[in-house]
Design an enzyme around this catalytic site. Structure first.
Site, PDB file in Angstrom:
ATOM      1  N   LYS A 235       0.869  -1.186   0.000  1.00  0.00           N
ATOM      2  CA  LYS A 235       0.000   0.000   0.000  1.00  0.00           C
ATOM      3  C   LYS A 235       0.904   1.234   0.000  1.00  0.00           C
ATOM      4  CE  LYS A 235      -3.141   2.675   3.021  1.00  0.00           C
ATOM      5  NZ  LYS A 235      -4.024   2.695   4.189  1.00  0.00           N
ATOM      6  N   ASP A 240      -2.373  10.282   3.289  1.00  0.00           N
ATOM      7  CA  ASP A 240      -3.763   9.908   3.536  1.00  0.00           C
ATOM      8  C   ASP A 240      -4.418  10.985   4.397  1.00  0.00           C
ATOM      9  OD1 ASP A 240      -6.195   8.740   3.966  1.00  0.00           O
ATOM     10  OD2 ASP A 240      -5.449   7.091   5.233  1.00  0.00           O
ATOM     11  N   LYS A 247      -9.784  13.218   7.950  1.00  0.00           N
ATOM     12  CA  LYS A 247      -9.271  12.858   9.272  1.00  0.00           C
ATOM     13  C   LYS A 247      -9.249  14.104  10.154  1.00  0.00           C
ATOM     14  CE  LYS A 247      -6.073   9.113   7.975  1.00  0.00           C
ATOM     15  NZ  LYS A 247      -6.701   8.008   8.697  1.00  0.00           N
ATOM     16  N   ASP A 258       1.737   6.424   5.454  1.00  0.00           N
ATOM     17  CA  ASP A 258       0.756   5.494   4.890  1.00  0.00           C
ATOM     18  C   ASP A 258       1.276   4.796   3.620  1.00  0.00           C
ATOM     19  OD1 ASP A 258      -1.634   4.320   5.516  1.00  0.00           O
ATOM     20  OD2 ASP A 258      -2.851   5.667   4.280  1.00  0.00           O
ATOM     21  N   ASP A 317     -11.912   7.348   3.936  1.00  0.00           N
ATOM     22  CA  ASP A 317     -10.678   7.126   4.691  1.00  0.00           C
ATOM     23  C   ASP A 317     -10.295   5.638   4.715  1.00  0.00           C
ATOM     24  OD1 ASP A 317      -8.463   7.775   6.128  1.00  0.00           O
ATOM     25  OD2 ASP A 317      -9.508   8.099   8.038  1.00  0.00           O
ATOM     26  N   GLU A 319      -9.360   3.895   2.337  1.00  0.00           N
ATOM     27  CA  GLU A 319      -8.937   3.975   0.933  1.00  0.00           C
ATOM     28  C   GLU A 319      -7.890   2.934   0.556  1.00  0.00           C
ATOM     29  OE1 GLU A 319      -7.524   5.591   3.350  1.00  0.00           O
ATOM     30  OE2 GLU A 319      -5.470   5.066   2.829  1.00  0.00           O
ATOM     31  N   ARG A 321      -7.656  -0.204   1.141  1.00  0.00           N
ATOM     32  CA  ARG A 321      -8.238  -1.453   0.622  1.00  0.00           C
ATOM     33  C   ARG A 321      -8.758  -1.271  -0.804  1.00  0.00           C
ATOM     34  NH1 ARG A 321     -12.408  -1.728   5.562  1.00  0.00           N
ATOM     35  NH2 ARG A 321     -10.695  -0.602   6.531  1.00  0.00           N
TER      36      ARG A 321
HETATM   37  N1  BES Z   1      -4.031   4.754   6.875  1.00  0.00           N
HETATM   38  C1  BES Z   1      -5.120   4.523   7.723  1.00  0.00           C
HETATM   39  C2  BES Z   1      -4.817   3.533   8.849  1.00  0.00           C
HETATM   40  C3  BES Z   1      -3.840   4.000   9.883  1.00  0.00           C
HETATM   41  C4  BES Z   1      -4.277   4.647  11.023  1.00  0.00           C
HETATM   42  C5  BES Z   1      -2.494   3.746   9.734  1.00  0.00           C
HETATM   43  C6  BES Z   1      -3.377   5.046  11.981  1.00  0.00           C
HETATM   44  C7  BES Z   1      -1.588   4.153  10.706  1.00  0.00           C
HETATM   45  C8  BES Z   1      -2.033   4.799  11.822  1.00  0.00           C
HETATM   46  C9  BES Z   1      -6.310   3.972   6.922  1.00  0.00           C
HETATM   47  O1  BES Z   1      -6.384   4.376   5.614  1.00  0.00           O
HETATM   48  C10 BES Z   1      -7.532   4.427   7.631  1.00  0.00           C
HETATM   49  O2  BES Z   1      -7.726   5.580   7.718  1.00  0.00           O
HETATM   50  N2  BES Z   1      -8.293   3.487   8.143  1.00  0.00           N
HETATM   51  C11 BES Z   1      -9.458   3.784   8.864  1.00  0.00           C
HETATM   52  C12 BES Z   1     -10.518   2.782   8.460  1.00  0.00           C
HETATM   53  C13 BES Z   1     -11.897   3.142   8.903  1.00  0.00           C
HETATM   54  C14 BES Z   1     -12.369   4.373   8.162  1.00  0.00           C
HETATM   55  C15 BES Z   1     -12.790   1.967   8.631  1.00  0.00           C
HETATM   56  C16 BES Z   1      -9.162   3.689  10.353  1.00  0.00           C
HETATM   57  O3  BES Z   1      -8.368   2.827  10.739  1.00  0.00           O
HETATM   58  O4  BES Z   1      -9.667   4.493  11.105  1.00  0.00           O
HETATM   59 ZN    ZN Z   2      -4.576   4.882   4.683  1.00  0.00          ZN
HETATM   60 ZN    ZN Z   3      -7.428   6.235   5.411  1.00  0.00          ZN
END
Ligand code: BES
Ligand code: ZN
Ligand code: ZN
Length: 470
Positions: A235, A240, A247, A258, A317, A319, A321
């Site tokens: 990824k 992000d 966020k 990310d 967010d 994204e 996946r």
């Molecule tokens: N890149 C983030 C995940 C992440 C969070 C990595 C903190 C490192 C530290 C990912 O794209 C994301 O934002 N995931 C969300 C998913 C949710 C919207 C279902 C998350 O983990 O909050």
């Molecule tokens: Zn991300």
């Molecule tokens: Zn994200």
């Protein structure tokens, strides 16, 4: 700093200072017991004590296991770099410790000062590991592999630490091209025109509001008679912001990391090619920036992925996946691999589940999870298996599309993200695939083990170890 392995008697060693490792038990028998006691040194793990008049740095360990040696060596190197000693050595008679020492010194001593106008200089120029036994030839192979893996980990850290302005999808592709040239790897890059031709609509949607074109990078290392073929997928969100499901400010800071999965797979193919492993490796990177704007993809959109499966977007967010859905599909079409591994900073939920230090491992094959877990243990990286189940799978059902990009329940978020990826793994590849969630392990703002502030290079050490076992 130069690091070398020497085969000589300790009495012949010439360095400004020597490192000596002691347990609390050994301390009782030390000839320097009195001075060390006066200094308040009790040989607890990761404590160190300089005996300047003896040109000795005493390092406390709980045991002579690799994990403990690596950890205190990281503390020692940081302290040494602040002194005026120019050279240091450590003598060992167990070659199993070579990896731990190299990683402790190289990874623990790592600094990232690209954006500092005043770089901190260190007097320490040379560090020698003195191997006192006869089988030097096998020791030197271990040593050179350890240096390659540690350097590849630093390479990965450097990219992770680079700012999102300097390292965007386009400059990421240029960097991958440079690595390919230096390491004689095959290199194919799809820009947005190429991505459209490949029907990577899901990946393209994520990058649409960015001023940088999304890129799909494919690097190949092909030795003559490979024993296995491996696809590594990363990824590569160079930033992000969360997209329209923006966020909060505090959570956005550090989101340059990310791209750590993508940086890790570059580090892995670099290490494998430099160790000249007998495995064919394909590294696939989806390099994309998730931004906001009038052109941004939206919650409520339905995307048609490359595989033909439709995806309901309920949160922009989630994204990573969406990018991986297309890159995984592309990778499976292009290469018939024995193993398919993806690395992604995919979910905050993974950190909640297993903590910040551990990589979450998901997949269908218990045998493969066990094999990788064994390599992780040997490498000193922490992994934990998160189990799929049919109930969690229902949480990503969609009322209007084939699948939804978020779960309809707040629990098990790391696993439901893994199950989302699973929907893009072809039936014949189910047992060959593992997903690694490195959201916690890839980045740190406080030092732990041999990790310092910033990117850790998570995945590079354990995957290099696994690839060696093939
Ligand atoms: N890149 C983030 C995940 C992440 C969070 C990595 C903190 C490192 C530290 C990912 O794209 C994301 O934002 N995931 C969300 C998913 C949710 C919207 C279902 C998350 O983990 O909050
Ligand atoms: Zn991300
Ligand atoms: Zn994200």
């Amino acid at each position: 700093m130069n690091i070398q392995l020497l085969n000589q008697n300790i009495s012949d060693a010439k360095s400004d200072i020597s490192l000596v490792y002691v347990t609390a038990e050994l301390l009782k028998k030390s000839k320097n017991k009195k001075a060390l006691k006066l200094a308040g040194f009790s040989a607890s793990q990761d404590s160190i004590c300089f005996l300047h008049n003896k040109n000795t740095l005493v390092c406390g360990v709980d045991s002579f296991e690799g994990d403990d040696i690596r950890s205190v060596s990281s503390v020692a190197i940081k302290a040494l770099k602040k002194t005026n000693y120019k050279s240091a050595n450590v003598a060992i008679d167990d070659k199993a410790l070579i990896f731990a020492l190299v990683e402790g010194f190289v990874l623990g001593g790592y600094t990232y000062d690209v954006y500092k106008s005043k770089k901190e200089k260190s007097s320490l120029k040379n560090i020698s590991i003195i191997y006192t036994k006869d089988d030097y030839k096998s020791a030197i192979k271990l040593f050179s592999d350890a240096v390659i893996v540690a350097d590849a980990t630093c390479f990965t850290r450097d990219i992770v630490n680079t700012t999102p302005e300097d390292l965007n999808p386009v400059t990421f592709a240029a960097l991958a091209k440079k690595l390919a040239k230096e390491n004689k790897l095959g290199c194919k890059i799809l820009d947005e025109k190429g991505l459209k031709k490949e029907n990577c609509t899901s990946m393209l949607a994520v990058g649409r509001a960015s001023r940088h074109e999304s890129q799909l990078i494919h690097l190949t290392y092909k030795p003559k008679n490979p024993k296995k073929v491996i696809s590594l997928i990363g990824k590569g969100l160079t930033y992000d912001s969360g997209g329209l499901s923006l966020k909060p400010g505090a959570s956005m800071v550090t989101m340059k990391m990310d791209k750590a999965g993508a940086c890790a797979v570059l580090g892995m193919i670099k290490a494998a090619s430099e160790m000249k492993l007998d495995v064919e490796i394909h590294a696939f990177v989806g390099a994309v920036e998730n931004m906001i704007g009038g052109d941004a993809y939206k919650p409520d959109d339905v995307l048609v992925s490359r595989s033909g499966k439709t995806i309901e977007v309920r949160n922009t967010d989630a994204e990573g996946r969406l990018v991986l859905a297309d890159v995984l599909d592309f990778a499976q079409d292009k290469v018939n691999a024995d193993y398919i591994f993806d690395f992604a900073t995919l979910t905050g939920a993974c950190m909640v589940a297993v903590g910040q230090y551990t990589t979450g491992v998901m997949g269908h094959s218990s045998r493969l999870k066990h094999a990788v877990g064994k390599s992780a243990k040997a490498s000193g990286e922490l992994t934990a298996s998160l189990p799929f189940n049919k109930h969690l799978k229902k949480q990503i059902k969609s009322e209007i599309a084939d699948i939804c990009n978020i779960s309809n329940k707040p629990y098990g978020g790391a696993i439901t993200a893994g199950l989302f990826l699973d929907a893009f793994i072809k039936e014949e590849n189910k047992e060959k695939w593992l997903h690694f969630d490195i959201a916690g392990s890839a980045y740190t703002e406080s030092p732990w083990d041999c990790n310092v502030y910033g990117g850790t290079g998570a995945g590079v050490r354990f995957m290099s170890e696994f690839l060696k076992t093939l």
